[in-house]
Design an enzyme around this catalytic site. Structure first.
Site, PDB file in Angstrom:
ATOM      1  N   GLU A  19      -0.783 -11.060   3.666  1.00  0.00           N
ATOM      2  CA  GLU A  19      -0.627 -10.193   4.850  1.00  0.00           C
ATOM      3  C   GLU A  19      -0.972 -10.967   6.122  1.00  0.00           C
ATOM      4  O   GLU A  19      -0.300 -10.856   7.137  1.00  0.00           O
ATOM      5  CB  GLU A  19      -1.531  -8.963   4.711  1.00  0.00           C
ATOM      6  CG  GLU A  19      -1.049  -8.030   3.600  1.00  0.00           C
ATOM      7  CD  GLU A  19      -1.988  -6.894   3.280  1.00  0.00           C
ATOM      8  OE1 GLU A  19      -3.157  -6.933   3.713  1.00  0.00           O
ATOM      9  OE2 GLU A  19      -1.546  -5.968   2.592  1.00  0.00           O
ATOM     10  N   THR A  71       1.203   3.616   2.281  1.00  0.00           N
ATOM     11  CA  THR A  71       1.931   3.904   3.527  1.00  0.00           C
ATOM     12  C   THR A  71       3.212   3.075   3.564  1.00  0.00           C
ATOM     13  O   THR A  71       4.288   3.567   3.931  1.00  0.00           O
ATOM     14  CB  THR A  71       1.048   3.614   4.753  1.00  0.00           C
ATOM     15  OG1 THR A  71      -0.271   4.096   4.497  1.00  0.00           O
ATOM     16  CG2 THR A  71       1.593   4.284   6.003  1.00  0.00           C
ATOM     17  N   LYS A 109      -8.144  -5.071   6.475  1.00  0.00           N
ATOM     18  CA  LYS A 109      -7.093  -4.987   5.472  1.00  0.00           C
ATOM     19  C   LYS A 109      -7.563  -5.676   4.199  1.00  0.00           C
ATOM     20  O   LYS A 109      -8.520  -6.439   4.218  1.00  0.00           O
ATOM     21  CB  LYS A 109      -5.810  -5.646   5.988  1.00  0.00           C
ATOM     22  CG  LYS A 109      -5.194  -4.881   7.159  1.00  0.00           C
ATOM     23  CD  LYS A 109      -3.929  -5.493   7.693  1.00  0.00           C
ATOM     24  CE  LYS A 109      -2.879  -5.788   6.688  1.00  0.00           C
ATOM     25  NZ  LYS A 109      -2.513  -4.655   5.817  1.00  0.00           N
ATOM     26  N   GLY A 110      -6.874  -5.386   3.114  1.00  0.00           N
ATOM     27  CA  GLY A 110      -7.200  -6.063   1.854  1.00  0.00           C
ATOM     28  C   GLY A 110      -7.664  -5.120   0.766  1.00  0.00           C
ATOM     29  O   GLY A 110      -8.005  -5.563  -0.317  1.00  0.00           O
ATOM     30  N   GLY A 111      -7.661  -3.809   1.057  1.00  0.00           N
ATOM     31  CA  GLY A 111      -8.009  -2.836   0.011  1.00  0.00           C
ATOM     32  C   GLY A 111      -7.100  -2.985  -1.200  1.00  0.00           C
ATOM     33  O   GLY A 111      -7.509  -2.731  -2.329  1.00  0.00           O
ATOM     34  N   GLY A 112      -5.876  -3.427  -0.956  1.00  0.00           N
ATOM     35  CA  GLY A 112      -4.920  -3.649  -2.052  1.00  0.00           C
ATOM     36  C   GLY A 112      -4.906  -5.097  -2.505  1.00  0.00           C
ATOM     37  O   GLY A 112      -4.018  -5.508  -3.256  1.00  0.00           O
ATOM     38  N   ASP A 135       3.105  -3.061   8.304  1.00  0.00           N
ATOM     39  CA  ASP A 135       2.104  -2.948   7.233  1.00  0.00           C
ATOM     40  C   ASP A 135       1.089  -1.860   7.579  1.00  0.00           C
ATOM     41  O   ASP A 135       0.955  -1.476   8.749  1.00  0.00           O
ATOM     42  CB  ASP A 135       1.402  -4.301   7.033  1.00  0.00           C
ATOM     43  CG  ASP A 135       0.681  -4.388   5.683  1.00  0.00           C
ATOM     44  OD1 ASP A 135       0.705  -3.411   4.917  1.00  0.00           O
ATOM     45  OD2 ASP A 135       0.086  -5.445   5.411  1.00  0.00           O
ATOM     46  N   GLY A 136       0.392  -1.412   6.572  1.00  0.00           N
ATOM     47  CA  GLY A 136      -0.676  -0.437   6.762  1.00  0.00           C
ATOM     48  C   GLY A 136      -1.998  -1.131   7.050  1.00  0.00           C
ATOM     49  O   GLY A 136      -2.045  -2.332   7.342  1.00  0.00           O
ATOM     50  N   GLY A 188       0.822  -1.215   0.000  1.00  0.00           N
ATOM     51  CA  GLY A 188       0.000   0.000   0.000  1.00  0.00           C
ATOM     52  C   GLY A 188       0.849   1.255   0.000  1.00  0.00           C
ATOM     53  O   GLY A 188       2.089   1.191   0.040  1.00  0.00           O
TER      54      GLY A 188
HETATM   55  C1  A5P Z   1      -3.421  -4.107   1.221  1.00  0.00           C
HETATM   56  O1  A5P Z   1      -4.101  -5.240   0.861  1.00  0.00           O
HETATM   57  C2  A5P Z   1      -4.061  -3.448   2.392  1.00  0.00           C
HETATM   58  O2  A5P Z   1      -4.256  -4.293   3.445  1.00  0.00           O
HETATM   59  C3  A5P Z   1      -3.219  -2.244   2.777  1.00  0.00           C
HETATM   60  O3  A5P Z   1      -2.561  -2.454   3.984  1.00  0.00           O
HETATM   61  C4  A5P Z   1      -4.094  -1.094   2.827  1.00  0.00           C
HETATM   62  O4  A5P Z   1      -4.829  -1.010   1.616  1.00  0.00           O
HETATM   63  C5  A5P Z   1      -3.396   0.206   3.152  1.00  0.00           C
HETATM   64  O5  A5P Z   1      -3.156   0.963   2.020  1.00  0.00           O
HETATM   65  P1  A5P Z   1      -2.690   2.478   2.101  1.00  0.00           P
HETATM   66  O6  A5P Z   1      -1.440   2.507   2.906  1.00  0.00           O
HETATM   67  O7  A5P Z   1      -2.457   2.838   0.657  1.00  0.00           O
HETATM   68  O8  A5P Z   1      -3.804   3.265   2.689  1.00  0.00           O
END
Ligand code: A5P
Length: 222
Positions: free
Chosen positions: A108, A34, A99-102, A86-87, A32
């Site tokens: 993770e 961050t 988590k998991g937006g990415g 991790d973010g 991500g």
């Molecule tokens: C990835 O799958 C997510 O769990 C990331 O940790 C999450 O999307 C954080 O992303 P940003 O740092 O871009 O907000």
């Protein structure tokens, strides 16, 4: 919160996480924007040659790390992973996360489970009292997608297929909207029981050990 302030928060949280690094260790690295700020800092603050290597949660982060000259190792080759950074997409002050937006949630979760310490870095826009404003990502085996969506709907959420997204593991993502997660452990466990679910993006059974929250005002460690 505007995007400048969120970017500053991410940058400050990433910089504060450098304090937890130790020489000659293997670092777990998440995914991500961050974490990308953290990877840039590994380079600019001279950590690339001081780390033995990294284990990464995504092809995207692996590529960035290799580009800087950080050896990226397979988790199976690593006996002792002391730290994972991790973010998160959403977080409570009890350090329970969505988590998991990415779409990297499965790797993770594996790295978080294997690491002795999980440090989460977020900007303060991510911090909530009750999780669920951010749609909960669930990684599913492709052939089970519609079945899993029907099952998830019986729990009160509104599952939406993230079309076009294929995870690094070859699976699909369903995002569950409109949840208000008052019992994160229970929700994680119930969703995990559905056949075809690979990973639920709720980190309640294994929350972060420490959370660094960055904002326009500085950082707070929780
Ligand atoms: C990835 O799958 C997510 O769990 C990331 O940790 C999450 O999307 C954080 O992303 P940003 O740092 O871009 O907000």
């Amino acid at each position: 919160m505007n995007s400048d302030s969120a970017a500053l928060g991410k940058q400050l949280a990433a910089r504060a996480a450098l304090d937890y690094l130790r020489e000659d260790t293997i670092l777990g690295v998440g995914t991500g924007s961050t974490v990308n700020a953290l990877i840039d800092l590994l380079d600019s603050e001279g950590w690339v040659s001081r780390l033995r290597g990294a284990v990464s949660s995504s092809e995207a982060s692996s590529e960035r790390l290799r580009g800087l000259g950080v050896p990226v190792l397979d988790l199976n080759e690593v006996a002792d992973l002391s730290l994972y950074i991790d973010g998160a997409d959403e977080a409570t002050r009890s350090r329970i996360l969505i988590k998991g937006g990415g779409a990297a949630l499965t790797r993770e979760k594996i790295i978080a489970a294997a690491a002795a310490r999980f440090v989460c870095i977020v900007d303060d826009s991510k911090v909530v009292t009750t999780l669920g404003r951010f749609p909960l990502p669930v990684e599913v085996i492709p052939m089970a997608r519609r079945y899993v969506m029907r099952q998830l709907a019986t729990h009160g959420g509104r599952p939406v297929w993230r079309q076009g997204c294929v995870t690094d593991n070859g699976n699909h993502i369903v995002d569950v909207h409109d949840l208000s997660i008052s019992d994160p452990l229970g929700t994680e466990s119930r969703f995990n029981q559905i056949a075809g679910v690979v990973t639920v993006g709720l980190f309640a059974a294994r929350p972060a050990d420490l959370m660094i929250i960055g904002s326009g005002q500085g950082i707070e460690v929780v």
